[in-house]
Design a protein around this motif. Structure first.
Motif, mmCIF file in Angstrom:
data_model
loop_
_atom_site.group_PDB
_atom_site.id
_atom_site.type_symbol
_atom_site.label_atom_id
_atom_site.label_comp_id
_atom_site.label_asym_id
_atom_site.label_seq_id
_atom_site.Cartn_x
_atom_site.Cartn_y
_atom_site.Cartn_z
ATOM 1 N N TRP A 1 -13.489 0.381 34.079
ATOM 2 C CA TRP A 1 -14.394 -0.242 33.109
ATOM 3 C C TRP A 1 -15.784 0.379 33.161
ATOM 4 O O TRP A 1 -16.379 0.694 32.134
ATOM 5 N N ASN A 2 -16.319 0.568 34.363
ATOM 6 C CA ASN A 2 -17.657 1.136 34.487
ATOM 7 C C ASN A 2 -17.712 2.537 33.901
ATOM 8 O O ASN A 2 -18.670 2.908 33.223
ATOM 9 N N ALA A 3 -16.669 3.339 34.146
ATOM 10 C CA ALA A 3 -16.629 4.696 33.603
ATOM 11 C C ALA A 3 -16.617 4.669 32.082
ATOM 12 O O ALA A 3 -17.311 5.449 31.429
ATOM 13 N N TRP A 4 -15.841 3.767 31.505
ATOM 14 C CA TRP A 4 -15.758 3.682 30.051
ATOM 15 C C TRP A 4 -17.062 3.174 29.443
ATOM 16 O O TRP A 4 -17.350 3.420 28.285
ATOM 17 N N GLU A 5 -17.839 2.494 30.228
ATOM 18 C CA GLU A 5 -19.102 1.968 29.709
ATOM 19 C C GLU A 5 -20.214 3.004 29.754
ATOM 20 O O GLU A 5 -21.024 3.095 28.830
ATOM 21 N N ILE A 6 -20.281 3.834 30.806
ATOM 22 C CA ILE A 6 -21.462 4.670 30.999
ATOM 23 C C ILE A 6 -21.219 6.169 30.827
ATOM 24 O O ILE A 6 -22.154 6.903 30.522
ATOM 25 N N ASP A 7 -19.993 6.652 31.023
ATOM 26 C CA ASP A 7 -19.766 8.099 30.987
ATOM 27 C C ASP A 7 -19.927 8.646 29.577
ATOM 28 O O ASP A 7 -19.592 7.983 28.595
ATOM 29 N N GLU A 8 -20.415 9.878 29.491
ATOM 30 C CA GLU A 8 -20.560 10.501 28.175
ATOM 31 C C GLU A 8 -19.205 10.698 27.511
ATOM 32 O O GLU A 8 -19.061 10.507 26.302
ATOM 33 N N PHE A 9 -18.217 11.078 28.303
ATOM 34 C CA PHE A 9 -16.850 11.208 27.797
ATOM 35 C C PHE A 9 -15.887 10.528 28.757
ATOM 36 O O PHE A 9 -16.103 10.531 29.969
ATOM 37 N N CYS A 10 -14.862 9.951 28.216
ATOM 38 C CA CYS A 10 -13.778 9.434 29.044
ATOM 39 C C CYS A 10 -12.462 9.886 28.433
ATOM 40 O O CYS A 10 -12.444 10.542 27.386
ATOM 41 N N LEU A 11 -11.362 9.537 29.088
ATOM 42 C CA LEU A 11 -10.066 10.055 28.684
ATOM 43 C C LEU A 11 -9.151 8.912 28.273
ATOM 44 O O LEU A 11 -9.012 7.927 28.990
ATOM 45 N N ASP A 12 -8.535 9.070 27.103
ATOM 46 C CA ASP A 12 -7.550 8.102 26.634
ATOM 47 C C ASP A 12 -6.320 8.186 27.529
ATOM 48 O O ASP A 12 -5.626 9.203 27.564
ATOM 49 N N ALA A 13 -6.041 7.107 28.243
ATOM 50 C CA ALA A 13 -4.936 7.114 29.200
ATOM 51 C C ALA A 13 -3.581 7.271 28.528
ATOM 52 O O ALA A 13 -2.614 7.684 29.173
ATOM 53 N N THR A 14 -3.493 6.932 27.232
ATOM 54 C CA THR A 14 -2.200 7.032 26.553
ATOM 55 C C THR A 14 -1.869 8.465 26.157
ATOM 56 O O THR A 14 -0.773 8.730 25.676
ATOM 57 N N ARG A 15 -2.818 9.403 26.329
ATOM 58 C CA ARG A 15 -2.542 10.829 26.117
ATOM 59 C C ARG A 15 -2.267 11.433 27.492
ATOM 60 O O ARG A 15 -3.156 11.460 28.352
#
Length: 921
Positions: free
Chosen positions: A698-712
């Motif tokens: 959750w924290n990564a999805w809130e603050i990181d410039e980019f994150c990765l869609d886990a379904t890919r």
């Protein structure tokens, strides 16, 4: 029980991605263990102890579900204590089977009496008398959460009072669940996907006594710090707001002992109804059912079904209408047998008889679009029946005028590039960060976007900048921090329009973690943020801190976060989504979502014209109906389906990472592989760790410039010695019938969706293990010479990779003239210049003459789009100068389909004479 629970809490719960997966697995283990005891198997005492532990594991989980319910669960505990293992095994078997199949949603599960056989279950024959309650359960079923601190006797009394209100005419039915605290309520709505309504009363505690780690992780996402300092009379309102953030589709009902008029005015956006002191059970029941029925409505699908059932005489177009041309045929009746009659009964070119016009909707199509707007959180939503490619062109043509400057992700879908040609835009292409070791691109860093905007401001062109166009998420699953991008860009250009291509991201609205990175959620959030006094204070501090900064000192502005002026900023966001790609819709069913403050005043008329330009006057009604039904589905079960979609992807990731045989040849790329460290402020390397299990993302999805869609799921296949295209076609497709969408030089992309099942994931794992075993045996049997050849193949796809080229530049002949030439280019002029064949020539991609010409200093200028597919973005656009890096990349491509390139002829480029003539204009 307490001892077992303690033992359980010390186990590695972190290896379960979510509690739903843990719950089903635990019930199945309980089913297997009780059967062993009932059948007189060995290790009886050990199995009895295991049953006690498993019951203890389930005890804190089952309080959040209406089935099997607390009373039934306590009966199971008593059966174990009385060592009634035959009875216990029968009950547990029925419960586990009903949970796995969802059977409890369709009929009442009788737990007493003889066990139902597998044959009876498979046949669908009722093993118990068909009761009125069964008939009710055959309607759509859901669960209602009631937040109130009640004794078991009080809860049972209220359960009976509420369920006693059910009527034969109700379209759906439900069962209530009671939880005593705010924490429990948040866990329940995050965990139990069957909950469709929540009744919040005024007598509940703040914190849960349930400390199960796999459940308590849900609380870390709710951001309710400091709630202990709030007056208890505010708890209900706070809880309603928190639930609406997690599950915006759920109906909320608030029961208060405060001034009901005041409370109603404060929760109008979140609560469907506010009751005072003690609600009327019948009135509450009616509101609960009506709320779900409102989401169940499908105006156009219903109108089309009604039309199809009417007898009509067709003296219009479409011989296929009503199936007439097929039924009468001696040669094509197999078509009717294959599709069935209903699809032809619904085939019409009429907009009367209760139907509607897509081009001028005023009836059921308009109502269906309004419901879709509610579901996806937009201000307006428009249906499209010919794909997101057309949606992209509609938005661009509606907003962009000739000579407007548009900042475009160079790696975006080809439809955007063609849209720029049609609109006559001056394009500034933005380069994504490269992932050269995997032969793919990531996404455009925010610094690159800001730098382009600041440069255009310094060149005096900011007034011409109209739009920023980005792909969210990318083909490979890289997702932008949408709010951050919009906020910092609006600080430079307050009225900038954003077009977010979310063709592969339509499902994201219905998962709480994903939702925060969608265009419509971000637009609504920022609009509210800029209205607040807290933001004005934040902006005032920002002004003080930047007062002395030189506007032309780009490095100073690039190195800090920017904030827009709340008095000037305008929120103007568009999202195009391929509903058919990630949600339920027939092929080419897509939507355009709009949140534009200036839509009514500046865009509506031009949007209508663009929509009319690109939309067929004979739209496919079946596609429109499927969009309507797809919207119903995601409003009622999108949360559940997306949760399971992500879970399936996580299970696949976990298996490949932990399976000893798979790890020899395969690796699933992690967020650490796909997103460079400078764009991951959280520092998270992988969503799953072999030692620690699942990380908190959750924290990564809130603050990181980019994150990765886990379904890919990008499977790295370099160690097999096969390139991605060979692995896809020769192994997965030809040998095992597994379809994938995209490959790179050394990877294959898998995607889970809302239709993915555990069985399909299991089959994929089975296939990968077979491939790994075959490879291992093949390598073991190789001769030294064959092994050297294999090692060279591995080296070619792991090390000998072509560099990924950036966008080179537009030739000066296709750049605006003036005192301050910039990076923008006019691809429209180049596109139409190539229509005259005399302006063009072909140069063989592998001919020495091409290299000689470039070495001699000739600018080789592309006359067409060169687009490898997939993924479908151009390597060259009309008017672009081909660099040697681009040529080498094209020479090393392993995909067979390259749009705009004819191998027998070569690259289509402008002649030097044509370029010289264009320069003189």
């Amino acid at each position: 029980m307490a001892k077992a629970k303690k033992i359980y809490n010390q186990q590695s719960l972190s290896h379960y991605y979510n509690a739903s997966q843990f719950r089903i697995d635990t019930w199945n283990k309980l089913k297997s263990t009780t059967r062993q005891i009932a059948n007189g198997g060995t290790n009886r005492e050990k199995n009895i102890e295991k049953v006690r532990e498993l019951l203890a594991y389930l005890a804190p989980v089952e309080i959040y579900w209406a089935f099997p319910g607390s009373q039934v669960f306590q009966q199971l505990v008593r059966d174990e204590q009385l060592e009634e293992f035959d009875l216990l095994a029968n009950k547990v078997s029925r419960i586990a089977s009903a949970l796995l199949s969802g059977e409890y949603r369709r009929k009442h599960i009788v737990l007493d009496g003889a066990a139902e056989t597998e044959a009876e279950r498979d046949s669908g024959i009722e093993s118990t008398p068909y009761t009125s309650f069964d008939r009710a359960r055959r309607r759509p079923y859901f669960e209602v959460l009631i937040v109130d601190d009640l004794t078991p006797a009080q809860a049972e009394s209220q359960r009976a009072a509420l369920t006693g209100m059910r009527r034969d005419e109700d379209r759906c039915t439900y069962a209530p669940i009671f939880v005593p605290s705010l924490d429990d309520a948040l866990i329940a709505v995050s965990f139990n996907h069957s909950i469709q309504s929540v009744v919040i009363r005024f007598n509940f505690d703040l914190h849960s006594e349930n400390g199960l780690p796999v459940l308590s992780k849900y609380l870390r996402d709710t951001k309710l710090d400091g709630i202990e300092d709030v007056d208890s009379s505010e708890y209900g309102i706070i809880l309603a707001d928190a639930i609406s953030r997690i599950r915006p589709e759920v109906d909320l009902f608030l029961v208060t002992d405060q001034s009901v008029e005041d409370v109603a005015g404060r929760v109008g956006k979140t609560c469907r109804r506010v009751f005072y002191n003690s609600e009327d059970f019948f009135e509450l029941h009616l509101n609960i059912v009506r709320g779900v029925e409102d989401r169940y409505k499908t105006p156009f699908f219903t109108a089309l079904k009604t039309y199809s059932s009417k007898p009509t005489g067709v003296f219009h177009a479409l011989p296929i209408s009503r199936g007439k041309s097929i039924i009468k045929s001696h040669w094509i009746q197999d078509m009717g047998e294959f599709y069935g009659i209903n699809i032809f009964l619904a085939e019409t070119s009429s907009t009367s008889g209760g139907l509607d016009s897509l081009l001028e909707p005023s009836g059921p199509i308009k109502e269906a679009q309004d419901l879709a707007s509610r579901a996806f959180g937009s201000k307006q939503t428009f249906f499209a029946t010919n794909g997101t490619s057309t949606c992209n062109k509609i938005v661009v043509q509606a907003l962009v005028r000739p000579d407007d400057i548009v900042l475009v992700d160079r790696d975006c879908h080809k439809s955007h590039h063609y849209g720029m040609v049609l609109a006559g835009a001056n394009v500034v292409y933005l380069d994504s960060y490269p992932l050269s070791e995997y032969s793919m691109y990531g996404a455009v860093p925010l610094k690159v976007i800001k730098e382009s905007l600041l440069k255009l401001r310094s060149e005096g062109k900011l007034d011409r900048v109209k739009m920023l166009l980005l792909t969210n998420c990318t083909f490979d699953g890289v997702i932008y921090n949408v709010q951050r991008v919009m906020e910092e860009c609006l600080a430079i250009k307050p009225d900038l329009v954003f077009l977010w291509d979310e063709a592969w991201f339509g499902f994201a609205r219905f998962g709480p973690t994903y939702r925060q990175r969608t265009a419509m959620f971000s637009a609504a959030h920022l609009r509210e943020r800029y209205k607040s006094e807290s933001y004005r204070e934040e902006y005032t501090r920002y002004q003080d801190e930047t007062a002395d900064l030189d506007p032309d000192d780009h490095e100073a502005w690039l190195s800090r976060r920017l904030y827009p002026d709340p008095d000037q900023v305008r929120i103007r966001a568009y999202a195009t989504q391929s509903t058919h790609k990630t949600l339920t819709s027939l092929r080419q069913g897509s939507m355009i979502h709009v949140h534009d403050q200036d839509f009514k005043s500046k865009v509506e008329e031009s949007f209508h014209e663009a929509y009319m330009t690109h939309t067929s006057t004979s739209p496919n009604y079946q596609i429109l109906a499927s969009l309507d039904v797809g919207r119903r589905q995601v409003e009622l079960e999108g949360f559940e389906l997306v949760q399971k979609q992500v879970e399936m992807a996580m299970v696949l990731r976990q298996t490949v990472m932990t399976h000893p045989q798979l790890r020899k040849f395969f690796r699933i790329l992690t967020v650490g592989d796909m997103v460079p460290s400078e764009f991951r402020e959280s520092g998270i390397q992988s969503y799953y760790d072999l030692e620690q299990g699942w990380n908190d993302i959750w924290n990564a999805w809130e603050i990181d410039e980019f994150c990765l869609d886990a379904t890919r799921i990008t499977l790295y296949v370099g160690q097999t010695g096969m390139d991605g295209d060979t692995f896809k076609n020769k192994v997965l497709m030809d040998k095992y019938g597994i379809q994938v969408n995209k490959t790179s030089r050394n990877s294959v992309l898998f995607m889970t969706n809302i239709g993915t099942t555990r069985s399909s994931v299991a089959y994929l794992i089975e296939v990968l293990v077979k491939i790994a075993n075959d490879l291992e045996q093949e390598i073991e049997d190789m001769s030294p010479a064959e092994r050297r050849i294999h090692d060279l193949k591995v080296k070619s796809v792991v090390e000998d990779l072509p560099p990924l080229p950036d966008f080179s530049r537009f030739h000066d002949a296709f750049r605006p003239s003036g005192d301050q030439p910039g990076d923008e280019g006019d691809s429209r002029t180049a596109f139409f210049l190539s229509y005259d064949a005399n302006n063009c020539e072909y140069m063989g991609l592998n001919d020495r003459s091409l290299d000689d010409a470039m070495e001699a200093g000739r600018d080789v200028v592309s006359a067409s789009f060169i687009i490898p597919y997939p993924p479908g973005f151009p390597i060259l656009v009309p008017g672009q100068v081909a660099s040697m890096e681009i040529i080498e990349f094209l020479r090393n491509l392993d995909v067979k389909e390259i749009h705009g390139y004819r191998p027998e002829l070569g690259l289509r480029v402008f002649t030097e004479e044509a370029i010289q003539r264009q320069m003189k204009r």
